[in-house]
Structure formats: structure tokens, C-alpha cells
Scaffold this motif. Sequence first.
Motif, PDB file in Angstrom:
ATOM      1  N   LEU A 116      -5.789   4.541   2.884  1.00  0.00           N
ATOM      2  CA  LEU A 116      -5.324   4.947   3.923  1.00  0.00           C
ATOM      3  C   LEU A 116      -6.151   4.578   5.070  1.00  0.00           C
ATOM      4  CD1 LEU A 116      -4.886   8.839   3.005  1.00  0.00           C
ATOM      5  CD2 LEU A 116      -3.037   7.346   3.551  1.00  0.00           C
ATOM      6  N   SER A 117      -7.180   4.435   4.815  1.00  0.00           N
ATOM      7  CA  SER A 117      -8.034   3.811   5.982  1.00  0.00           C
ATOM      8  C   SER A 117      -7.686   2.163   6.202  1.00  0.00           C
ATOM      9  CB  SER A 117      -9.558   3.822   5.613  1.00  0.00           C
ATOM     10  OG  SER A 117     -10.309   3.001   6.719  1.00  0.00           O
ATOM     11  N   GLU A 118      -7.489   1.605   5.263  1.00  0.00           N
ATOM     12  CA  GLU A 118      -7.069   0.130   5.253  1.00  0.00           C
ATOM     13  C   GLU A 118      -5.706   0.014   5.863  1.00  0.00           C
ATOM     14  OE1 GLU A 118      -6.988  -1.493   1.438  1.00  0.00           O
ATOM     15  OE2 GLU A 118      -9.393  -2.010   1.435  1.00  0.00           O
ATOM     16  N   GLN A 119      -4.871   1.046   5.637  1.00  0.00           N
ATOM     17  CA  GLN A 119      -3.555   1.355   6.091  1.00  0.00           C
ATOM     18  C   GLN A 119      -3.441   1.189   7.533  1.00  0.00           C
ATOM     19  OE1 GLN A 119      -1.007   0.402   4.422  1.00  0.00           O
ATOM     20  NE2 GLN A 119       0.887   1.530   4.963  1.00  0.00           N
ATOM     21  N   GLU A 120      -4.438   2.199   8.056  1.00  0.00           N
ATOM     22  CA  GLU A 120      -4.360   2.602   9.511  1.00  0.00           C
ATOM     23  C   GLU A 120      -4.979   1.400  10.186  1.00  0.00           C
ATOM     24  OE1 GLU A 120      -3.252   5.363  11.152  1.00  0.00           O
ATOM     25  OE2 GLU A 120      -2.491   6.076   9.208  1.00  0.00           O
ATOM     26  N   ALA A 121      -5.920   0.629   9.607  1.00  0.00           N
ATOM     27  CA  ALA A 121      -6.607  -0.376  10.441  1.00  0.00           C
ATOM     28  C   ALA A 121      -5.474  -1.596  10.452  1.00  0.00           C
ATOM     29  CB  ALA A 121      -7.947  -0.938   9.515  1.00  0.00           C
ATOM     30  N   ARG A 149       0.880  -1.013  -0.054  1.00  0.00           N
ATOM     31  CA  ARG A 149      -0.270  -0.160  -0.029  1.00  0.00           C
ATOM     32  C   ARG A 149       0.951   1.264   0.061  1.00  0.00           C
ATOM     33  NH1 ARG A 149      -3.071  -2.854   4.432  1.00  0.00           N
ATOM     34  NH2 ARG A 149      -4.829  -3.748   3.094  1.00  0.00           N
ATOM     35  N   GLU A 157     -11.114   9.070  -3.539  1.00  0.00           N
ATOM     36  CA  GLU A 157     -11.910   8.082  -2.810  1.00  0.00           C
ATOM     37  C   GLU A 157     -10.760   6.911  -2.602  1.00  0.00           C
ATOM     38  OE1 GLU A 157     -16.102   5.489  -3.221  1.00  0.00           O
ATOM     39  OE2 GLU A 157     -15.366   7.120  -4.635  1.00  0.00           O
ATOM     40  N   GLN A 181      -8.209   7.383  -0.104  1.00  0.00           N
ATOM     41  CA  GLN A 181      -8.732   7.489   1.286  1.00  0.00           C
ATOM     42  C   GLN A 181      -9.026   5.936   1.883  1.00  0.00           C
ATOM     43  OE1 GLN A 181      -9.600   9.685   3.582  1.00  0.00           O
ATOM     44  NE2 GLN A 181      -8.736  11.394   2.283  1.00  0.00           N
ATOM     45  N   GLN A 182      -9.445   5.079   0.945  1.00  0.00           N
ATOM     46  CA  GLN A 182      -9.655   3.640   1.408  1.00  0.00           C
ATOM     47  C   GLN A 182      -8.403   3.056   1.698  1.00  0.00           C
ATOM     48  OE1 GLN A 182     -11.722   1.460  -1.744  1.00  0.00           O
ATOM     49  NE2 GLN A 182     -11.837  -0.299  -0.593  1.00  0.00           N
TER      50      GLN A 182
END
Length: 465
Positions: A163-168, A112, A157, A160-161
Motif C-alpha cells: 500500500l505504501s509503494e502504491q501510494e508513492a 499491485r 506487513e 502495508q508495504q
Amino acid sequence: MSLKKKLIVLNTTIMLGLGSAFAIPSVKAESITDIQSQRTGIQSDISEAEQVIQQLKKEQSKMNAQIAQIESAMKENDQKIKDTKQEIKDTEKDIESLKKEIKALEERIAKREEVLKERALSFQESGGDVEYLEVVLGSKSFGEFVNRVGAVATIVEADQQILSEQEADKADLEKKQATVEKKLQNLKDMEVELKGMQSQIEDQKAETVNMKAKIEKKESETEALKQSLENKDAGLEAQIASIRENIKKEEERKASEKADLDRAAEEVNSSNASSEESSSSSSEESSSSSSEASSSSKGEASAKSSSKAESSSNSSKNSSAAKPAASKTETSSKPSSANTGSAITAGYKYIGNSTYKFGGGRTASDIANGLFDCSAFVAWAYKQAGVNLTPSTDALKNAGRQVSDSQKQPGDLVFFNTYKTDGHVGIYVGGGKFIGSQSSTGVAIANMESGYWADVYNGRVVRVN
């Protein structure tokens, strides 16, 4: 001798016979009473021993209960160790699985990050920063504007997805790393606990062995005590039986003698009447010959007097001649074969009933308690045979003449090089054996032709003068 005198003598003999017949059983009865008194004391000791045995059994019961508890705890500990080992194995598997998940997660995060880098590069031109708004406002027509707005929205979009997956994934990674670290710590704690339990089990095993040894020792001591008392009681019972048998035989013998005396008395009484009838005629004949008997009696008395004086003179001469010889025999210190035999057998009572004591055997207390060193035992044994020796190995090797080993006889002193030359001495008993007070056994008979004593025997043999 007249009939009356014969009857007096016979009656006296009968009374003496009857008196001895009752006197000997009385003496034996006193012996039985003494032994029975000893048996009473021993039986009292046996009763006390039984009480001790009962007390020991109670203690043994307590020890057995303690051992059962320890063994139960050991079983529980063993099971806990097995469970702990299994948990360690399961934890190790979980750790390996987590490591694989962490590795896969790290790979996804790395991919990612590469995508995001490419995204950023696609919006950077000429080395400057190009924001999404600049991309939209730089369109030349409305259609291009719409297209650019749509593209930017799609990219935003997507980013953002990502980045969200990365944070999770990062949060998941941190959580799993914490889990792994916690399991690793638990694993270390379990290892420490396992070692502690192993040490505890070893201590419990040692305690169990010690308790069992105590039980076995007490059981052995108790049985030995009881057996010793029973043996003493049986020995005294046998003595009583033997004395009673001797009393019975003595009574039978005296009864037979009494019967013989009774028969003799009856024979004398039956001839009493005829003897009285003949006594009157005998008295007349004796009066006629009294003068002749008187003169003859005087002659015989004179002859007997002279003979007695001569016999007395000869007896005194013989007595005076015999006294020096007797005196010479008494002062001789050389032991006869009987002396050496007595010296050998004197110590038999101490075999298995004595203890070696350096410097012992020189006091009445030591001797009474069987405490001897080697030289003191030899001196004591010979003293029982009437020969005085000095209780010292240096003195004993000069207590007589030295003979060769091939000529040694029972009663000779034999020497050994132990802690020093001639450091040990004993009395040869024949058959390649000697009796002495040994440091390991006390008074005992040992073989001097094999083993330790054969190795230290120095060949010195002294025949006591």
C-alpha cells in the motif's frame, strides 16, 4: 578723284575697318559675359546640389545605421528561433521519456492492485468478511495460534508495504503527469512565440528592403541632378571657348585687313610729293580743255536723264506685274518639301523632354512645358512650318488627300487604330518610323513596322494640302 579725296576715302576705310575690328569682339565679349553669368547661376546650383548631396549622405548614413540595427536584430531573432526549435526538440524527447515512465508506473500499480485483490480474496471465505483477528482466534491449538499470528503479521506487513509503494507510485505518477502537462503547455507557448518571431522577422525584412530602395532612389536622383548640372556647366564652358576662338579668328582677320589698309596708306603717302609736283601742270592742261569738257558734260547729262526716266518707267511696270504673283505665292497653303521638313524637325526639341496630356498642346503654357496629345502635336509641328491644321484626329484625316501606304513620304500623316478607329496620329519621318506624342513616352520617334505600332497601324496616309 584728287589725291586728297583718295586719302580721305582711304582714311575713312581704315577707320571703318578698325571700328568693326573692335565692335565685333565687343559684341562677342558681351555674349561671353551673358554666358558667364549663366555659368555663375549654374555653379551656384551645383553648390546647392552639393549641399543636398551632403544632406542625402547624412540621411543615407542614418538609414545604413538603422539597417545595421535591423540586421543585427534579425540575426538575434534567427538565433533565438534556432534555440527555441532546439528546446522544442528536447522537450519533445523529455515528453516521450515521461510517457514511457508513466506507462511503466501504471503497469506496476496495476500489478499491485492485482496482488491486493488476491490477498483480500484469500481472507474471504463463504462469501463473508474474515478479519485478521478472527483468523487468529479460530486456531485450535497454541501452536496453530502462534503460527496464525505470525502469518497474519507477515501478511499485514506485506500489505502495508504494498500500500505504501502504491501510494508513492500514485503520487509520483501525479507529479510526472503535472510535469508533462506543464511541458506540453510550455511547448505550445513556444510555438506561439516562434510564429510571432517569424512574423516580426518578415516585417523587419520588408522594412529593410524598403529602406534600401529609398537609399538607391535618392542616390540615383542625386547623381542625376549633379550630372545634369555638370553637363550644363560644361556646355556653357564649351560655348565660351567657341566664342573666344571666333573672337580670335575675327581679330586675326581684322588685323590682316588693317595691315593691308596701312600698306595702302603708306603707298599713297609715299607718292604724295610727286603727285603735288605734277598737279600744277595738270591744272594748266585742264583749264585749256574746260570748255570742251563742259559741252560734253551737258550732252552726257541729257542722255543720262532720258535713260533714267525710261528705266524708271520700265521698273514701275515690272514691279506692278510682279505684285500679283507674289500675292498668289503668299496665299498658297500647300506645304513645300521645306514645309514638311520643318514640320518633322520642329518637334525634335521635345523628344525626351515632354509628357503626353489628353487635350494638351492647345495653350501656350502646355506648349512651353511640352504637354501634347497626338493631334495637338501634329497641328503644332505643321504650324511651325506655316501650315494651320485643326488639332483633331477626325479633322486631320481630312486635312489633305489620302495616298496609299506604298506612296507615303516624309511629312505625311499616318493613323492608328488604338482605343478607336484613327485614335492616334503622327508624322511619317521615313524609314518605317514616325514622330508623335505617345501616351507612354511623350514626343518620340517610334517604329511603325514592328511591335505595337505595326499591329495598330491602319494604313491611312494623308498628304497635307
